[in-house]
Motif scaffolding. Structure first.
Motif, PDB file in Angstrom:
ATOM      1  N   GLY A 163       0.885  -1.220   0.022  1.00 25.93           N
ATOM      2  CA  GLY A 163       0.149  -0.206   0.128  1.00 25.93           C
ATOM      3  C   GLY A 163       0.828   1.109  -0.006  1.00 25.93           C
ATOM      4  N   LYS A 164      -0.027   2.433   0.324  1.00 25.37           N
ATOM      5  CA  LYS A 164       0.596   3.668   0.078  1.00 25.37           C
ATOM      6  C   LYS A 164       1.578   4.175   1.541  1.00 25.37           C
ATOM      7  N   ILE A 165       2.308   5.093   1.604  1.00 28.03           N
ATOM      8  CA  ILE A 165       2.801   5.609   2.844  1.00 28.03           C
ATOM      9  C   ILE A 165       1.663   6.582   3.267  1.00 28.03           C
ATOM     10  N   PRO A 166       1.312   6.339   4.493  1.00 28.02           N
ATOM     11  CA  PRO A 166       0.230   7.334   5.065  1.00 28.02           C
ATOM     12  C   PRO A 166       0.529   8.624   5.107  1.00 28.02           C
ATOM     13  N   MET A 167      -0.221   9.684   4.170  1.00 28.52           N
ATOM     14  CA  MET A 167      -0.070  10.789   4.122  1.00 28.52           C
ATOM     15  C   MET A 167      -0.121  11.357   5.731  1.00 28.52           C
ATOM     16  N   GLU A 168      -0.739  10.828   6.549  1.00 30.11           N
ATOM     17  CA  GLU A 168      -1.007  11.359   7.798  1.00 30.11           C
ATOM     18  C   GLU A 168       0.297  11.311   8.824  1.00 30.11           C
ATOM     19  N   LEU A 169       1.476  10.689   8.143  1.00 30.43           N
ATOM     20  CA  LEU A 169       2.687  10.773   8.885  1.00 30.43           C
ATOM     21  C   LEU A 169       3.340  12.096   8.818  1.00 30.43           C
ATOM     22  N   GLY A 170       2.820  12.958   7.890  1.00 34.48           N
ATOM     23  CA  GLY A 170       3.368  14.183   7.807  1.00 34.48           C
ATOM     24  C   GLY A 170       2.689  15.094   9.164  1.00 34.48           C
ATOM     25  N   ASN A 207      11.699   0.237  -2.623  1.00 33.13           N
ATOM     26  CA  ASN A 207      10.308  -0.066  -2.671  1.00 33.13           C
ATOM     27  C   ASN A 207       9.685  -0.079  -4.143  1.00 33.13           C
ATOM     28  N   ASN A 208       8.470   0.052  -4.400  1.00 32.96           N
ATOM     29  CA  ASN A 208       7.757   0.483  -5.366  1.00 32.96           C
ATOM     30  C   ASN A 208       7.304   1.831  -5.728  1.00 32.96           C
ATOM     31  N   LEU A 209       7.797   2.828  -5.228  1.00 33.14           N
ATOM     32  CA  LEU A 209       7.384   4.159  -5.265  1.00 33.14           C
ATOM     33  C   LEU A 209       7.458   4.641  -6.600  1.00 33.14           C
ATOM     34  N   GLU A 210       6.476   5.512  -7.101  1.00 32.42           N
ATOM     35  CA  GLU A 210       6.386   6.133  -8.319  1.00 32.42           C
ATOM     36  C   GLU A 210       6.050   7.611  -8.235  1.00 32.42           C
ATOM     37  N   GLY A 211       5.938   8.144  -9.284  1.00 36.46           N
ATOM     38  CA  GLY A 211       5.635   9.737  -9.512  1.00 36.46           C
ATOM     39  C   GLY A 211       6.877  10.146  -9.259  1.00 36.46           C
ATOM     40  N   VAL A 212       6.586  11.681  -8.966  1.00 37.17           N
ATOM     41  CA  VAL A 212       7.660  12.719  -8.851  1.00 37.17           C
ATOM     42  C   VAL A 212       8.180  12.925  -7.639  1.00 37.17           C
ATOM     43  N   ILE A 213       9.358  13.358  -7.143  1.00 35.00           N
ATOM     44  CA  ILE A 213       9.919  13.677  -5.955  1.00 35.00           C
ATOM     45  C   ILE A 213       9.160  14.905  -5.388  1.00 35.00           C
ATOM     46  N   ILE A 228      16.148   7.391  -1.322  1.00 36.89           N
ATOM     47  CA  ILE A 228      15.241   7.114  -2.073  1.00 36.89           C
ATOM     48  C   ILE A 228      15.484   6.291  -3.194  1.00 36.89           C
ATOM     49  N   HIS A 229      16.688   5.875  -3.267  1.00 33.87           N
ATOM     50  CA  HIS A 229      17.020   4.791  -4.440  1.00 33.87           C
ATOM     51  C   HIS A 229      16.183   3.464  -4.652  1.00 33.87           C
ATOM     52  N   ALA A 230      16.404   3.153  -5.674  1.00 33.57           N
ATOM     53  CA  ALA A 230      15.685   1.587  -6.224  1.00 33.57           C
ATOM     54  C   ALA A 230      14.256   1.633  -6.026  1.00 33.57           C
ATOM     55  N   ASN A 231      13.649   2.541  -6.622  1.00 28.41           N
ATOM     56  CA  ASN A 231      12.209   2.759  -6.915  1.00 28.41           C
ATOM     57  C   ASN A 231      11.808   3.004  -8.044  1.00 28.41           C
ATOM     58  N   THR A 232      10.704   3.484  -8.604  1.00 30.02           N
ATOM     59  CA  THR A 232      10.622   3.794 -10.116  1.00 30.02           C
ATOM     60  C   THR A 232      10.104   5.350 -10.090  1.00 30.02           C
ATOM     61  N   LEU A 233      10.790   6.084  -9.420  1.00 29.68           N
ATOM     62  CA  LEU A 233      10.207   7.528  -9.495  1.00 29.68           C
ATOM     63  C   LEU A 233      10.701   8.253 -10.827  1.00 29.68           C
ATOM     64  N   SER A 234      10.146   9.125 -11.394  1.00 28.88           N
ATOM     65  CA  SER A 234      10.179   9.872 -12.389  1.00 28.88           C
ATOM     66  C   SER A 234      10.213  11.120 -12.370  1.00 28.88           C
ATOM     67  N   GLY A 235      10.575  11.892 -13.627  1.00 29.42           N
ATOM     68  CA  GLY A 235      10.334  13.211 -13.572  1.00 29.42           C
ATOM     69  C   GLY A 235      11.613  14.029 -13.299  1.00 29.42           C
ATOM     70  N   MET A 236      11.775  15.294 -13.047  1.00 27.85           N
ATOM     71  CA  MET A 236      12.657  15.849 -12.676  1.00 27.85           C
ATOM     72  C   MET A 236      13.186  16.119 -11.230  1.00 27.85           C
TER      73      MET A 236
END
Length: 1009
Positions: A163-170, A207-213, A228-236
């Motif tokens: 699943g996702k990283i809970p946004m509530e951790l913020g 992990n299998n995190l995606e999207g932008v930083i 945050i290495h070894a994910n599928t993050l993309s973009g600038m």
């Protein structure tokens, strides 16, 4: 006095009363703490395995504050810490843990807890630290953890969370370290993490995190570690983070991040800069190297260009430098200007520069590198000149890789001073002369690769290295025998001596190489018998083809239970094929072709799969699997039986045959009184010419007019009297088995086809020559630009003028060939499978229009289906497997029927060959490798590395980035089509209509139509 005594007595009474009240309070407090004891016992109940007997102290004989792993507060007996780190515990986490309301630290790391994190953990509002690292917990990270608002450390790495990283951790206001590495988390990095202004350590790798930083991370003004290495993050990568001066670690490798590094950065505290395996581009800014504390610098596997900044030498703390797999350098002198300043980095241990475009000679200042340097990788560049003898100063060097460059001259003797050297790679250069004697005796050497040079002389008989594990001397000019001393290298696991001029026999001392798993001595002049001692080794791969071995193939080789591949082709081996080889369950490749084997071919094991073994060129074999179509093996008979059989043959076969023969001769001369060839050969309305016409047209079939040779004949250039334009005359060699059938097949196919991309037949000749012998020829349009093969692979004899095709020309050729196939498959009255599509059968006109030729193996398919063909029982076994090695679809090799999908496979291989300029039979494609796999592995990021370098020169020299990107996109699409057409499973291949449509689309993109 009395007053003083009274006061003292009163004080004592007060103290006693206070003591009594405190004791009662403690008794009452102990009653209230029963909650903690019960919560701990509930936790114990969920432990199923306790190898260290930690839970043995958890009983009523001890107060729970004295239980192992439990810590209570100093002022009251409430549990504040539960620390069971690395105790080997197996079980689940009890929900009752939420009742330990005074808990400040929960440490269960390095155990085997499974199940989920209980939601009740959200009740622990005093909790400051959670560490559940390296367990087997599953499910999603509970949102309730965000209720533990006192948390400063949250470590959940090394589990199976989803699943996702809970946004509530913020919303955790005091969090300093967040570690969620090596889980299975998906989705994006929550921008809300940028709200945790106290955060110093953010670790989300593997992990299998995606999207932008998220750019909100710039708000983390105290951030020191970003991992945050070894994910599928993309973009600038957010440019603002390059100015976050608190950062000490940037580890974002192995993602899909793009963009340039800004020319100005402010990372003065940076110690680790690890961005390898992304898609960053542009130049390396010199401002990066203002970070004087930099310890490790890795930008490998990106698309950086230009020069390496010389101020790299300012990094006094640098120990690891990795710039490999980029496009750094220009291939010219000056590319190594950074080397001399780099020698100031006195702590450097590893330098990795391979797979770039660094050119010019290697500076002698390389000798001034740090004495702590242990590894130097310079392979796959464009370095020229001699290997600097000054390298001998690097006394602590363990690995030296200079392979795949343009080094010339001899191997410097000074390398012998590198006493600690374990791996030396000098392959794929232009080194010459003899190998210095010291190199054979470097006692610490584990791997020595000198392959693909022009070294000569003998392999030293003084070879004695107990540590050597890999020795590759292939593709040189070594002569003499294989020394018996090779047996002293008892740890050898790979020995490759291929393609030299070695002679003599295999020394029996190889039997001492008990660890040897790979042996390749093919393409030499070795003689004698194959020694049976090979069966006592650990061999998995044996390649001994193209030598002069004789005698039987040892049946004891069947004792090699792990043998995967055996090739003894092109030798003089004799005797029977050992049946025992069929019992090797893992044997997947067996090549026995072109020897003198005789007798029955086994039918067990590897012999059941005709695509896995080859027995071609053995004229005395019989039997075997039915799809080999070998003659049946004769049953041995006694002499009496043989004599009786002979009489029966004479009486029952010979005499009737003579009678029938005389009758046929009579009928022949009756119908053809002048002895002319029969006209009933199925030529239809094709115009024919005489032998004399063709003899004059080709100047008597002069060698000066010879333009090619094929399997069944030769092709000459000529000019017919009735037509002044040149023609190509294909003369069949009727002695060759199957030639007449090829002639008939080509006539029948070509008389029914008319298409601009199919070679047009002009006329035929079926006659007799001046000696009265049969003569058959086909006359075609002359193609002045020859075959596609001659453009891609000019002959080594210098007869072919080096020529090159640009991308648009190659794309047009691909479209032309696909158009011709689409016509054959879908628009003929009877669908036709070409069955022998390859680059040598694709001919080019004066304007480079492609024409598919050579229909000698073509087959008409049934009208009902285009994917199968009715069997032809009298088909010659010489063409039972249709096509040419490398282009043959796998189903044909396995005895499958001819289909249009077979042509699609061959087309895919041709397409890949056209754009990579690699033959499908290239020596690099063995041991299970293929042109298909070679191309597939390059997608999607490394396509430009496999493309024909001549194809890239124009756009590269123009320097047009947009054109280069457009070219990269088009080439990637073309390679994908080639791969999709050449997959092994025929039903998964592309349809020729779709191929044609996509190629037209690619052309439009490239030309920006």
């Amino acid at each position: 006095m009395m007053s003083s005594h009274f006061s003292f007595i009163l004080l004592c009474c007060c103290i006693c009363l206070a003591f009594i009240r405190l004791s009662k309070a403690q008794i009452n407090l102990g009653g209230r703490n029963e909650t903690d004891r019960l919560a701990l016992l509930a936790f114990k109940d969920q432990i199923t395995i306790d190898p260290l007997k930690v839970m043995s102290s958890w009983n009523d004989s001890h107060h729970y504050c004295e239980w192992e792993g439990v810590t209570c507060g100093l002022r009251h007996p409430r549990v504040t810490m539960l620390n069971l780190d690395s105790q080997g515990l197996v079980g689940s986490i009890s929900p009752h843990i939420g009742n330990l309301s005074f808990l400040r630290l929960l440490n269960l790391q390095n155990n085997s807890f499974h199940g989920v994190i209980p939601r009740e953990i959200g009740r622990l509002f005093r909790l400051e630290g959670i560490s559940l690292i390296n367990n087997s917990l599953v499910g999603e990270i509970p949102i309730n953890i965000s209720l533990c608002y006192s948390l400063t450390r949250l470590f959940l790495s090394g589990n199976n969370f989803v699943g996702k990283i809970p946004m509530e951790l913020g919303s955790l206001p005091k969090l300093v370290s967040l570690a969620l590495e090596n889980d299975n988390l998906t989705g994006e990095i929550p921008p809300s993490l940028g709200n945790i202004t106290t955060l110093k350590n953010l670790a989300l790798s593997y992990n299998n995190l995606e999207g932008v930083i998220p750019s909100t991370l710039y708000n983390l003004k105290s951030l020191e570690i970003l991992s945050i290495h070894a994910n599928t993050l993309s973009g600038m990568f957010p440019s603002s983070l390059y100015n976050l001066s608190t950062l000490q670690v940037i580890s974002i490798s192995a993602n899909q991040l793009t963009g340039n590094i800004p020319s100005e950065t402010n990372l003065h505290n940076l110690q680790f800069f690890l961005i390898g395996g992304n898609r960053f581009s542009g130049h390396i800014p010199s401002s990066l190297f203002n970070a004087s504390k930099l310890f490790r610098f890795d930008i490998s596997g990106n698309q950086f260009t230009g020069k390496v900044p010389v101020n790299l030498g300012n990094l006094n703390e640098l120990t690891f430098l990795a710039l490999q797999e980029n496009s750094l350098g220009s291939g010219k002198s000056g590319d190594f200007d950074f080397i001399t300043p780099l020698t100031n980095c006195s702590n450097l241990e590893t330098i990795v520069l391979y797979s770039n475009e660094l050119g010019g000679s290697l500076p002698v200042s390389v000798a001034n590198f740090s004495k702590s340097l242990t590894s130097l990788y310079l392979s796959q560049n464009q370095i020229t000149g001699n290997i600097p003898k000054e390298l001998e100063n690097l006394q602590n060097l363990i690995l030296l890789d200079l392979s795949t460059n343009f080094f010339n001259g001899s191997i410097p003797i000074g390398l012998g001073n590198l006493r600690k050297l374990q791996i030396l790679g000098l392959q794929n250069n232009q080194l010459s002369g003899q190998v210095p004697l010291f190199l054979w005796n470097m006692s610490q050497l584990v791997e020595l690769d000198l392959s693909n040079n022009i070294l000569e002389g003998s392999i030293a008989s003084a070879l004695d290295n107990q540590n050597l594990q890999i020795l590759d001397l292939s593709r040189n000019n070594f002569t003499g025998p294989i020394p018996r001393e090779i047996g002293l290298s008892s740890h050898l696991i790979r020995l490759v001596l291929r393609h030299n001029s070695l002679n003599g026999s295999i020394p029996l001392e190889v039997g001492n190489l008990k660890n040897l798993g790979y042996l390749d001595v093919s393409e030499n002049n070795l003689t004698g018998e194959i020694p049976g001692v090979l069966s006592s080794l650990s061999l998995e791969y044996i390649y001994m083809g193209s030598n002069f071995f004789q005698g039987p193939l040892p049946s004891s080789l069947a004792d090699l239970e792990g043998l995967l591949s055996l090739d003894v082709s092109h030798n003089n081996l004799s005797g029977i094929i050992p049946r025992q080889l069929g019992k090797l369950s893992v044997l997947t490749t067996l090549n026995l072709s072109f020897n003198n084997f005789e007798g029955a071919v086994p039918v067990e094991g590897v012999f059941r799969n005709s695509s896995a073994f080859s027995v071609f060129g053995n004229l005395k074999i019989c039997g075997g699997p039915p799809n080999l179509r070998l003659p049946k093996c004769r049953i041995q008979r006694s002499k009496k039986q043989d004599n009786g059989l002979a009489v029966k043959v004479i009486l029952g076969v010979l005499i009737p045959s003579l009678i029938v023969g005389f009758c046929l001769i009579f009928l022949y001369f009756r119908k053809n009184p002048k002895g002319k060839p029969s006209s009933e050969e199925g030529f239809g309305d094709l115009k024919r010419v005489s032998y004399n016409d063709l003899y004059k047209a080709t100047d008597g079939f002069s060698s000066t007019n010879l333009i090619g040779r094929g399997s069944y004949g030769s092709v000459y250039k000529g000019i017919l009297q009735q037509d002044e334009s040149p023609v190509a005359v294909k003369v069949l060699n009727l002695i060759e088995r199957g030639a007449s059938k090829t002639f008939m097949a080509e006539c029948e196919a070509l008389r029914e086809v008319r298409h601009r991309n199919l070679l047009k037949i002009l006329t035929v000749c079926s006659s007799v020559d001046f000696k009265g012998e049969g003569f058959k020829a086909l006359v075609f349009e002359f193609m002045p630009n020859g075959s596609l093969e001659s453009w891609l692979h000019p002959s080594s004899d210098g007869q072919d003028v080096p020529r090159s095709l640009n991308l648009c020309q190659r794309l047009n050729i691909g479209i032309d060939v696909a158009s011709g196939l689409e016509y054959l498959h879908n628009h003929c009255e009877r669908p036709i499978a070409h069955c022998d599509l390859k680059s040598s059968n694709i001919l080019l006109s004066d304007d480079l229009t492609a024409h598919v030729g050579d229909f000698g193996l073509a087959k008409f398919l049934s009208a009902e289906t285009r994917s199968t063909i009715t069997s032809n029982k009298d088909e010659s076994s010489s063409i039972a497997i249709r096509g040419t090695i490398g282009y043959i679809p796998p189903e044909y090799g396995a005895g499958g029927e001819v289909s249009t999908q077979g042509d699609i496979y061959s087309f895919g291989i041709c397409l890949l060959e056209m754009f990579t300029r690699k033959r499908p039979t290239d020596q690099m494609f063995k041991d299970g490798h293929s042109l298909h796999e070679f191309s597939k592995l390059a997608l999607p990021h490394r396509v430009m590395e496999i493309i024909d370098e001549r194809l890239l020169s124009e756009e590269t020299h123009n320097g047009d980035i947009n054109a280069l990107n457009r070219m990269r996109e088009c080439l990637s699409s073309i390679i994908r089509i080639g791969i999709a057409c050449s997959v092994d499973i025929m039903t998964e291949r592309m349809d020729i209509k779709d191929v044609l449509k996509e190629l037209h689309s690619i052309k439009a993109i490239y030309l920006q139509v």
